[in-house]
Design a protein around this motif. Sequence first.
Motif, PDB file in Angstrom:
ATOM      1  N   LEU A 133       2.779 -18.813  23.865  1.00 12.86           N
ATOM      2  CA  LEU A 133       4.108 -18.911  23.262  1.00 12.86           C
ATOM      3  C   LEU A 133       4.777 -17.543  23.222  1.00 12.86           C
ATOM      4  N   GLY A 134       3.995 -16.506  22.933  1.00 16.59           N
ATOM      5  CA  GLY A 134       4.543 -15.160  22.880  1.00 16.59           C
ATOM      6  C   GLY A 134       4.984 -14.624  24.228  1.00 16.59           C
ATOM      7  N   LEU A 135       4.531 -15.260  25.312  1.00 16.14           N
ATOM      8  CA  LEU A 135       4.919 -14.827  26.646  1.00 16.14           C
ATOM      9  C   LEU A 135       6.178 -15.533  27.148  1.00 16.14           C
ATOM     10  N   LEU A 136       6.707 -16.457  26.339  1.00 15.55           N
ATOM     11  CA  LEU A 136       7.951 -17.116  26.728  1.00 15.55           C
ATOM     12  C   LEU A 136       9.148 -16.224  26.393  1.00 15.55           C
ATOM     13  N   PRO A 137      10.198 -16.251  27.205  1.00 16.51           N
ATOM     14  CA  PRO A 137      11.416 -15.486  26.881  1.00 16.51           C
ATOM     15  C   PRO A 137      12.021 -15.965  25.566  1.00 16.51           C
TER      16      PRO A 137
END
Length: 216
Positions: A133-137
């Motif tokens: 989730l933290g790697l999503l824009p």
Amino acid sequence: MARIVPVLVSVAFASLAACATPGPVTPVEVVEAQAAALRDGDLASAHALLTPKARMVAPQWPRASVLTAPLDPGEVSRTARWEEAGTTLLLERAAGGWRIKSGVLGLMRAGTPEEALTSFSMAILSRDYRALLGLLPDRERPSWTADRLAGALDVPDVRARWVELAKAVRAQAPSLTWIDRARVRASVGGSTIVLVREGGGWKVFDVLPGSDYIPH
């Protein structure tokens, strides 16, 4: 700043505030103090040495006659929690020392496309959907939660394709093609991972072809 919070789970640690002298501290002292209280019929003191959770269940106290033998309690297990920026690791002390029981210590910020790809593949293989989730824009993240990602990507056939992609990323450095200064394509076999620069770090913008990776 990260902090380690040790939590002893084998024996309750408590102090008797009403006593003038310090209460029991070590596991042996706690067990011996409760045994002594039970032998004396002092159920209030015995009850005070339970954890709050244990106090919610009516204890079945042993008879005083079975508490005459010397007590030799030993620590069964010990756990610790590490927290930073929404990442939580649970650790457990084993015979060989401390080991991570759950959670993944990922890169807090992917400073390069290669670091983003590494974090991306690790998150998929370990099912760390919070890290994913933290790697999503930023504009994509409000539409998802870690649980929603898990529900979408843990479908057996879909999961197999994501795992294959992650293993391919880990096996060899993907070929990168720069679109502009803030966007890059990573070719992995017949698939493409599109990454974007955002807030000083790199995020995974898209995985193509979408029909292979996003369930319909």
